[in-house]
Design a protein around this motif. Sequence first.
Motif, PDB file in Angstrom:
ATOM      1  N   UNK A 159       0.826  -1.203   0.000  1.00  0.00           N
ATOM      2  CA  UNK A 159       0.000   0.000   0.000  1.00  0.00           C
ATOM      3  C   UNK A 159       0.862   1.255   0.000  1.00  0.00           C
ATOM      4  N   UNK A 160       2.066   1.168   0.562  1.00  0.00           N
ATOM      5  CA  UNK A 160       2.942   2.340   0.611  1.00  0.00           C
ATOM      6  C   UNK A 160       3.470   2.738  -0.759  1.00  0.00           C
ATOM      7  N   UNK A 161       3.331   1.874  -1.783  1.00  0.00           N
ATOM      8  CA  UNK A 161       3.811   2.174  -3.129  1.00  0.00           C
ATOM      9  C   UNK A 161       2.767   2.878  -3.983  1.00  0.00           C
ATOM     10  N   UNK A 209      -3.925   2.621  10.665  1.00  0.00           N
ATOM     11  CA  UNK A 209      -2.861   1.657  10.959  1.00  0.00           C
ATOM     12  C   UNK A 209      -2.402   0.932   9.695  1.00  0.00           C
ATOM     13  N   UNK A 210      -1.914   1.661   8.694  1.00  0.00           N
ATOM     14  CA  UNK A 210      -1.489   0.994   7.455  1.00  0.00           C
ATOM     15  C   UNK A 210      -0.349   0.003   7.672  1.00  0.00           C
ATOM     16  N   UNK A 211       0.463   0.224   8.703  1.00  0.00           N
ATOM     17  CA  UNK A 211       1.560  -0.708   8.960  1.00  0.00           C
ATOM     18  C   UNK A 211       1.060  -2.074   9.395  1.00  0.00           C
ATOM     19  N   UNK A 212      -0.166  -2.139   9.936  1.00  0.00           N
ATOM     20  CA  UNK A 212      -0.718  -3.419  10.385  1.00  0.00           C
ATOM     21  C   UNK A 212      -1.425  -4.183   9.274  1.00  0.00           C
ATOM     22  N   UNK A 213      -1.526  -3.588   8.083  1.00  0.00           N
ATOM     23  CA  UNK A 213      -2.202  -4.262   6.979  1.00  0.00           C
ATOM     24  C   UNK A 213      -1.402  -5.477   6.521  1.00  0.00           C
ATOM     25  N   UNK A 214      -2.012  -6.657   6.407  1.00  0.00           N
ATOM     26  CA  UNK A 214      -1.276  -7.832   5.929  1.00  0.00           C
ATOM     27  C   UNK A 214      -0.700  -7.596   4.534  1.00  0.00           C
TER      28      UNK A 214
END
Length: 385
Positions: free
Chosen positions: A248-250, A273-278
């Motif tokens: 998602x960060x891309x 909490x995008x860092x927690x996304x699988x």
Amino acid sequence: MSRPTARDRLADLGCFLFAATFSVATSDVVVAGRDLSDATVFYEQLVGGLACAALFLRRRWSVQLALVLLVAGKLSHFVTGPTLVALFTVAAHRSPRTTRWVAAAAAVPLAVFVVQRPDPDLPATTSGIVYFALVAAAFGWGLFVRSRRRLVEELRDRAVRAEAEAQRAAREDIAREMHDVLAHRLSLLSVHAGALEYHPDAPPDEVRRAAGVIRDSAHQALEDLREIIGVLRAPVPADGADRPQPTLADLPRLAAESRGTGTPVTLDQAVAEPAALPAPTGRTAYRIVQEGLTNARKHAPEQPVAVTVSGGPGEGLAVEVRNPLPAADRDRSIPGAGHGLVGLAERVRLAGGGLEHGPTGAEFRLRAWLPWSGPRRPAEPDPTP
């Protein structure tokens, strides 16, 4: 019938030795209770030897051999061993219907034996009971072998089907990945090449920038193609390191690439909490946006595209890509076969989500929902008193 293998011949030899050994080993008990001349014993042994030799024909004529040996068994005890082997062969290799008929023929002497009501103290009665018990055991063992063989064959067929299904799924995954990656890169290349074709008198700086994008897109497409071919040749890389997959960060970088082709892209990310996304969910969301931008670039070039990504743990991830519908008289310079949305729907389905796409008013909308397990976010407090 197929030609017997070495294993079949070895099994036939084993059956022959078992029948001969059984008949000889049990002959003292049975023959001792009968007053037989030497000539009679010799002829019974001869019949038993021929019956043992006939077992080498059991694969081709198992039913006929079993019926003949059932009759010959009334004439000589030495035929008992070959008879048991023949009955086992029928139960193990013939259809259940044929086995039932042969079993009925073998049960006829049992009915006669019961009707006669023999004295249980006589040795002949004991021998008869043991004989019929051995016949039942031969049928039972043959049926067990037949059931086990069919079970092994069924498991083998299931394994073959499972392997074929796994290979088909792997090919579909690779095809989806090739389409998602290469279609995006090649569409970028096509847009910039088309700009150079229709604006040959563009300023040198713009020509240089477009040529650089074409070169970079072609290089990246070759790298992606080389990676996919490497996966086909060796699923595990030699150095054990996998190439980083998009997340998602891309998405900002993806949107910037599309803006470089003249497509206005608005990216709105409201993910808690995008860092927690699988990682698999993030990769699927990236592919959804990538396919949406690629289709917009194909069918509605230079039209604004709105990308919205929202959601959080426990409520799932929602992805939406909107762009104006193309004009009816627009020349489609970049062809499309429509396989991208089909593969994307399959990708989303495998991720456990849902996908919708189609015209809505004056826009074309691509919507997807992906599951995201985890505790829900607490509700925002109401600022109004």
